[in-house]
Motif scaffolding. Structure first.
Motif, PDB file in Angstrom:
ATOM      1  N   LYS A   1      -7.152   8.570   2.539  1.00  0.00           N
ATOM      2  CA  LYS A   1      -6.587   9.131   3.505  1.00  0.00           C
ATOM      3  C   LYS A   1      -7.132   8.834   4.701  1.00  0.00           C
ATOM      4  N   ILE A   2      -6.180   8.417   5.975  1.00  0.00           N
ATOM      5  CA  ILE A   2      -6.421   8.166   7.314  1.00  0.00           C
ATOM      6  C   ILE A   2      -5.700   8.978   7.969  1.00  0.00           C
ATOM      7  N   LYS A   3      -5.949   9.129   9.218  1.00  0.00           N
ATOM      8  CA  LYS A   3      -5.428   9.804  10.202  1.00  0.00           C
ATOM      9  C   LYS A   3      -5.163   9.148  11.670  1.00  0.00           C
ATOM     10  N   VAL A   4      -4.095   9.134  11.883  1.00  0.00           N
ATOM     11  CA  VAL A   4      -3.685   8.388  13.241  1.00  0.00           C
ATOM     12  C   VAL A   4      -2.967   9.558  14.117  1.00  0.00           C
ATOM     13  N   GLY A   5      -3.942   9.904  14.915  1.00  0.00           N
ATOM     14  CA  GLY A   5      -3.565  11.216  15.780  1.00  0.00           C
ATOM     15  C   GLY A   5      -3.756  12.391  14.948  1.00  0.00           C
ATOM     16  N   ALA A   6      -2.704  13.148  14.889  1.00  0.00           N
ATOM     17  CA  ALA A   6      -2.552  14.235  14.086  1.00  0.00           C
ATOM     18  C   ALA A   6      -1.798  14.005  12.695  1.00  0.00           C
ATOM     19  N   ASN A   7      -1.654  13.016  12.539  1.00  0.00           N
ATOM     20  CA  ASN A   7      -0.601  12.646  11.369  1.00  0.00           C
ATOM     21  C   ASN A   7      -1.605  11.837  10.007  1.00  0.00           C
ATOM     22  N   GLU A   8      -1.153  12.063   9.069  1.00  0.00           N
ATOM     23  CA  GLU A   8      -2.024  11.547   7.981  1.00  0.00           C
ATOM     24  C   GLU A   8      -1.117  10.825   7.228  1.00  0.00           C
ATOM     25  N   PHE A   9      -1.996   9.602   6.548  1.00  0.00           N
ATOM     26  CA  PHE A   9      -1.316   8.646   5.938  1.00  0.00           C
ATOM     27  C   PHE A   9      -2.270   8.658   4.672  1.00  0.00           C
ATOM     28  N   GLU A  10      -1.745   8.380   3.389  1.00  0.00           N
ATOM     29  CA  GLU A  10      -2.348   7.929   2.143  1.00  0.00           C
ATOM     30  C   GLU A  10      -2.091   6.270   1.916  1.00  0.00           C
ATOM     31  N   VAL A  11      -3.109   5.616   2.157  1.00  0.00           N
ATOM     32  CA  VAL A  11      -3.107   4.117   2.007  1.00  0.00           C
ATOM     33  C   VAL A  11      -3.926   3.682   0.884  1.00  0.00           C
ATOM     34  N   SER A  12      -3.559   2.629   0.128  1.00  0.00           N
ATOM     35  CA  SER A  12      -4.268   1.895  -0.572  1.00  0.00           C
ATOM     36  C   SER A  12      -4.017   0.263  -0.791  1.00  0.00           C
ATOM     37  N   LEU A  13      -4.768  -0.628  -1.191  1.00  0.00           N
ATOM     38  CA  LEU A  13      -4.685  -1.986  -0.950  1.00  0.00           C
ATOM     39  C   LEU A  13      -4.479  -2.524  -2.503  1.00  0.00           C
ATOM     40  N   HIS A  14      -3.572  -3.521  -2.747  1.00  0.00           N
ATOM     41  CA  HIS A  14      -3.216  -3.755  -3.927  1.00  0.00           C
ATOM     42  C   HIS A  14      -2.817  -5.464  -4.066  1.00  0.00           C
ATOM     43  N   ALA A  15      -3.391  -5.912  -5.060  1.00  0.00           N
ATOM     44  CA  ALA A  15      -2.938  -7.351  -5.344  1.00  0.00           C
ATOM     45  C   ALA A  15      -1.723  -7.091  -6.367  1.00  0.00           C
ATOM     46  N   PRO A  16      -0.377  -7.448  -5.984  1.00  0.00           N
ATOM     47  CA  PRO A  16       0.751  -6.972  -6.663  1.00  0.00           C
ATOM     48  C   PRO A  16       1.105  -7.548  -7.803  1.00  0.00           C
ATOM     49  N   PRO A  17       1.726  -7.100  -8.595  1.00  0.00           N
ATOM     50  CA  PRO A  17       2.230  -7.586  -9.834  1.00  0.00           C
ATOM     51  C   PRO A  17       3.662  -8.688  -9.957  1.00  0.00           C
ATOM     52  N   MET A  18       3.743  -9.593 -10.531  1.00  0.00           N
ATOM     53  CA  MET A  18       4.533 -10.733 -10.415  1.00  0.00           C
ATOM     54  C   MET A  18       5.987 -10.160 -10.066  1.00  0.00           C
ATOM     55  N   SER A  19       6.443  -8.907 -10.526  1.00  0.00           N
ATOM     56  CA  SER A  19       7.578  -8.419 -10.180  1.00  0.00           C
ATOM     57  C   SER A  19       7.973  -8.206  -8.626  1.00  0.00           C
ATOM     58  N   ILE A  20       6.848  -7.806  -7.811  1.00  0.00           N
ATOM     59  CA  ILE A  20       6.713  -7.607  -6.622  1.00  0.00           C
ATOM     60  C   ILE A  20       6.660  -8.923  -5.831  1.00  0.00           C
ATOM     61  N   LEU A  21       5.863  -9.944  -6.320  1.00  0.00           N
ATOM     62  CA  LEU A  21       5.612 -11.369  -6.043  1.00  0.00           C
ATOM     63  C   LEU A  21       7.119 -11.845  -5.846  1.00  0.00           C
ATOM     64  N   ARG A  22       7.780 -11.958  -6.887  1.00  0.00           N
ATOM     65  CA  ARG A  22       9.107 -12.289  -6.756  1.00  0.00           C
ATOM     66  C   ARG A  22      10.027 -11.806  -5.995  1.00  0.00           C
ATOM     67  N   GLU A  23       9.847 -10.360  -5.724  1.00  0.00           N
ATOM     68  CA  GLU A  23      10.783  -9.732  -4.757  1.00  0.00           C
ATOM     69  C   GLU A  23      10.347  -9.997  -3.301  1.00  0.00           C
ATOM     70  N   PHE A  24       8.818 -10.400  -3.139  1.00  0.00           N
ATOM     71  CA  PHE A  24       8.896 -10.772  -1.745  1.00  0.00           C
ATOM     72  C   PHE A  24       9.304 -12.098  -1.317  1.00  0.00           C
ATOM     73  N   THR A  25       8.973 -13.230  -2.680  1.00  0.00           N
ATOM     74  CA  THR A  25       9.591 -14.429  -2.076  1.00  0.00           C
ATOM     75  C   THR A  25      11.069 -14.602  -2.006  1.00  0.00           C
ATOM     76  N   HIS A  26      11.557 -13.699  -2.600  1.00  0.00           N
ATOM     77  CA  HIS A  26      13.345 -13.770  -2.552  1.00  0.00           C
ATOM     78  C   HIS A  26      13.518 -13.059  -1.049  1.00  0.00           C
ATOM     79  N   ILE A  27      12.736 -12.138  -0.477  1.00  0.00           N
ATOM     80  CA  ILE A  27      13.300 -11.829   0.682  1.00  0.00           C
ATOM     81  C   ILE A  27      12.804 -12.445   1.692  1.00  0.00           C
ATOM     82  N   PHE A  28      11.405 -12.990   1.802  1.00  0.00           N
ATOM     83  CA  PHE A  28      10.816 -13.796   2.679  1.00  0.00           C
ATOM     84  C   PHE A  28      11.025 -15.272   2.820  1.00  0.00           C
TER      85      PHE A  28
END
Length: 226
Positions: free
Chosen positions: A56-83
């Protein structure tokens, strides 16, 4: 001579069979651990790596749940398709930060003015994080973009291709998705259907991206965010 050779071969076979039977007997008696099965061939999901689990992080009064990932191939392919195929700096990798904000009004499924205003507030909080706060500490040579939760389009690099944030967060965070009135709804373990998903993409050398992510978490953990 042949008879003697055949006799020797028979003795070797008998000794091998005897040893094999002894090992089998010891395995059955749990005296020797059975060899582990060969690992399954890697799948797209098995290539996914959670580098830093949700926190959890807090920006002002607002909470975010965050995490860091090395994505699977499915998301890598989608990223390449988009960008496009050459958007990342040479010799770097893609990393994803899925963010989830908890709604202050509970479920976000109802089509009411209260829910609409809450979605606007959550959107503004995410945009504030991405436009005002992260750029202040982002190293200039790290690729950075984020997805507009309303349109599914990248905000900093022109594209007309949509990223499916619900599916992406579901895959990265192992969260359940169900259909409600033709819409895919993410079910968060803590927030239920009151979680607001949004996605940040980073590209760079692994160690540098990890340092940057830890800097963000340390800066906005607790009540340090502004």
């Amino acid at each position: 001579m042949h008879a003697q050779s055949d006799l020797n071969n028979d003795n070797v076979i008998d000794n091998v069979m005897s040893s094999f039977q002894q090992i089998q007997s010891q395995i059955q008696q749990n005296k020797i651990a059975a060899p582990a099965p060969a690992p399954a061939a890697p799948t797209e999901r098995s290539r996914h790596e959670v580098i830093f689990p949700p926190s959890k992080i807090k920006v002002g009064a607002n909470e975010f749940e965050v995490s860091l990932h090395a994505p699977p191939m499915s998301i890598l392919r989608e990223f390449t398709h988009i960008f496009g195929p050459n958007i990342l700096p040479p010799n770097t990798s893609l990393f994803v930060i899925p963010t989830i904000q908890p709604s202050l009004v509970g479920s976000l499924l109802n089509w009411t003015n209260v829910v609409s205003l809450e979605k606007d507030r959550l959107l503004e909080c995410f945009l504030n994080l991405c436009t005002s706060l992260i750029p202040q500490i982002l190293p200039p040579h790290i690729f950075f973009d984020y997805i507009d939760p309303c349109s599914g389009l990248p905000m900093l690099h022109p594209s007309n291709k949509i990223y499916d944030e619900v599916a992406g967060c579901s895959e990265l965070l192992n969260l359940r998705v169900y259909n409600a009135g033709g819409c895919k709804v993410l079910t968060h373990n803590e927030y239920g259907d009151g979680g607001y998903p949004a996605t940040i993409f980073l590209g760079g050398e692994r160690e540098e991206v990890m340092r940057f992510y830890q800097m963000v978490v340390n800066l906005y953990s607790g009540n340090n965010g502004t």
